[in-house]
Each structure stands twice: as C-alpha cells, then as structure tokens.
Scaffold this active site. Structure first.
Site, mmCIF file in Angstrom:
data_model
loop_
_atom_site.group_PDB
_atom_site.id
_atom_site.type_symbol
_atom_site.label_atom_id
_atom_site.label_comp_id
_atom_site.label_asym_id
_atom_site.label_seq_id
_atom_site.Cartn_x
_atom_site.Cartn_y
_atom_site.Cartn_z
ATOM 1 N N GLY A 179 1.570 1.748 9.016
ATOM 2 C CA GLY A 179 1.259 1.070 7.764
ATOM 3 C C GLY A 179 0.178 1.778 6.970
ATOM 4 O O GLY A 179 -0.409 2.770 7.421
ATOM 5 N N LYS A 218 0.801 -1.223 0.000
ATOM 6 C CA LYS A 218 0.000 0.000 0.000
ATOM 7 C C LYS A 218 0.838 1.280 0.000
ATOM 8 O O LYS A 218 0.452 2.276 -0.625
ATOM 9 C CB LYS A 218 -0.964 0.008 1.186
ATOM 10 C CG LYS A 218 -2.022 -1.085 1.113
ATOM 11 C CD LYS A 218 -2.986 -0.990 2.291
ATOM 12 C CE LYS A 218 -4.031 -2.094 2.228
ATOM 13 N NZ LYS A 218 -5.021 -1.983 3.325
ATOM 14 N N ALA A 234 0.070 3.005 13.484
ATOM 15 C CA ALA A 234 -0.103 4.193 12.634
ATOM 16 C C ALA A 234 0.957 4.283 11.552
ATOM 17 O O ALA A 234 1.045 5.293 10.859
ATOM 18 C CB ALA A 234 -0.067 5.453 13.503
#
Length: 288
Positions: free
Chosen positions: A147, A83, A145
C-alpha cells in the site's frame, strides 16, 4: 461545518465562513483525526480557512481532484484507498513521491496540482521521537509493503540507509518487486519466515490496515516479541491494537500511528502554508 462532505457537496460547493480551503479524501473517512489536528494549527497561526473531511469513493477520486482548483482549495490530504491511484490524476509529482509511486499530500497552485508524500519523512520523525533512534541504525521488518503507506516507509528506510530492510506482504510479488528496486529483502508471509525475520530485527513496523477493526486477527503472537524490540503500528484507534498489546505484554517499546499522523500532517501543513507547523498545538489537538 459538517462532520464530512461528499462529491455531491463539491459539485454544488457553497462557500462557508471561514472558508474550507484544505481537507482529506478517504473511504472510509469518519474516523480521521486530521481535521481536528489541522484546524487547531490553522487557528493557532491565524489562518482564515478551515480543513474538512471528504468521503470520496475510488471511482469519484478523479472528478473530486479536478474540482478543487475552481473551489478555491489550497491543498488536500489523501488516505486509504487513494494514495496509489491519485498519482495518475495530478499534474506534477515531487521526486520522492515519484519514487514511492504514492502520494498523501497535494498542493494546488493556480490550476495545477502537485503531489507529494510526507508519510516517509513523517515516519522518520516519528521513530526518532518515539524511540530516540535513527532509521539508519536499525534492522527493520516492514509488514505490508503493497500500500501507499508501506511503500513510503520502505522508500524512506532505503533513502536513510537502514542496516537491513525486510519486506513482507500478503501478495508476495509486491514485496518482491519493491525489494528489488530498493535493494532490500523480500520474505514470504508465513509463520516460520515471520518468526525468523523477527529474530533478526530491531524495529517491527505494521503498515497494513490490520488492527483497525476489533475483529481483526492477531498479527504476531506476544511470545515472538522480545523486550529489546521496538514495535511501530501505523494504525491508530481509540483502543490499543492487538500488536501494541503484544508488544506491551512482552516488555517491548511500542508506538501507534498517531505520531506518524502528527508528523506527516505537520509536513503537509508546511507545504500548504509555507511556514513552520505548530507541532505542539497539533499534538495537543490529537491528545484531546
């Protein structure tokens, strides 16, 4: 259709019937429920294409994305660990995705790839459905917090103006940097700080991968969780995670990551197909 495909398959792509035009890249990928959910939606809408899983390693991501337009793909989802890194490989970023710095959805228009992030809006929908409450009315403690999923959830909480947002991450600098940008609070991930943060929270969110493996350690003791709390674990497994078990044993309301998977997937479907997603069909596929 195979259980999953690889970069080698993409390089030597052979058309199938119905053709594969959508998919999800991840490492690992065998656990993904997205193909079942998205294929049920495509069939319900009479779309003559299918959605497949692709096991793509981190060093293969750039080439795999580059091959998609020439293979006739309409779009792709991204899951761990792609991502964040995929941001630099797309031609365009939608504003929310640019702010998050992570994407989970790509739409292909001609030779161009457009990255977006449906994790944040999908999370807001999931919380509304599971707990009948809006993010703006909550004090939220976000664990993980650093990824892509955690960053998207943090951004969504900030956009909707939640009452208070506390970020915790094993690498404190990542939580601190994100907190400064969002006007949130960053707290060191230590026992005393964690217990104090929970005492001033309405909703605890786990955006780490802890819980995916049965051997993962306990994240929060059940004795720290009060019945008034809500607990949302973004991990979805065949069995309950230790965090969900702790919430249930404490009498707190809880939800796992399937509702997030459903709603982020529905938003992705709408981007690709430019029509309303058949959410109940997708929900039924996940339940099966």
């Amino acid at each position: 259709m195979k259980d999953f495909y690889t970069l080698t398959d993409l390089r030597n792509w052979k058309e199938e019937t119905p053709p594969i035009r959508l998919g999800v890249f991840g490492d690992p990928i065998a656990h993904s429920l997205s193909p079942k959910m998205q294929n049920a939606a495509l069939m319900a809408c009479g779309k003559e294409m299918r959605y497949a899983a692709f096991h793509i390693l981190p060093n293969e991501l750039s080439e795999a994305l580059m091959l998609l337009p020439s293979r006739g793909f309409v779009g792709i989802n991204l899951t761990m660990p792609h991502k964040l890194s995929a941001v630099e490989f797309v031609d365009e970023l939608e504003p929310f995705a640019r702010d998050v710095g992570a994407i989970n959805t790509i739409k292909i228009e001609g030779d161009r790839t457009i990255g977006s992030n449906t994790d944040g809006p999908g999370f807001a929908r999931a919380v509304r459905e599971e707990f009948s409450v809006e993010l703006r009315d909550l004090r939220i403690l976000l664990l993980g917090a650093g990824g892509g999923t955690g960053r998207a959830i943090a951004q969504q909480c900030a956009v909707e103006g939640c009452k208070h947002l506390v970020l915790m991450n094993r690498d404190f600098s990542k939580a601190e940097n994100l907190a400064k940008r969002l006007g949130a609070e960053a707290v060191e991930w230590r026992e005393n700080e964690l217990r104090a943060a929970i005492a001033n929270t309405d909703l605890i969110v786990n955006a780490t991968s802890l819980g995916m493996k049965g051997t993962d350690p306990e994240m929060i003791s059940a004795s720290w969780i009060e019945p008034y709390l809500m607990v949302f674990d973004t991990v979805y497994t065949a069995t309950r995670t230790l965090l969900i078990e702790a919430a249930i044993n404490s009498g707190a309301r809880s939800a796992n990551g399937r509702s997030l998977l459903l709603h982020q997937g529905a938003l992705a479907f709408e981007k690709w197909c430019e029509r309303e997603a058949p959410v109940e069909v997708m929900r039924a596929a996940l339940s099966r």
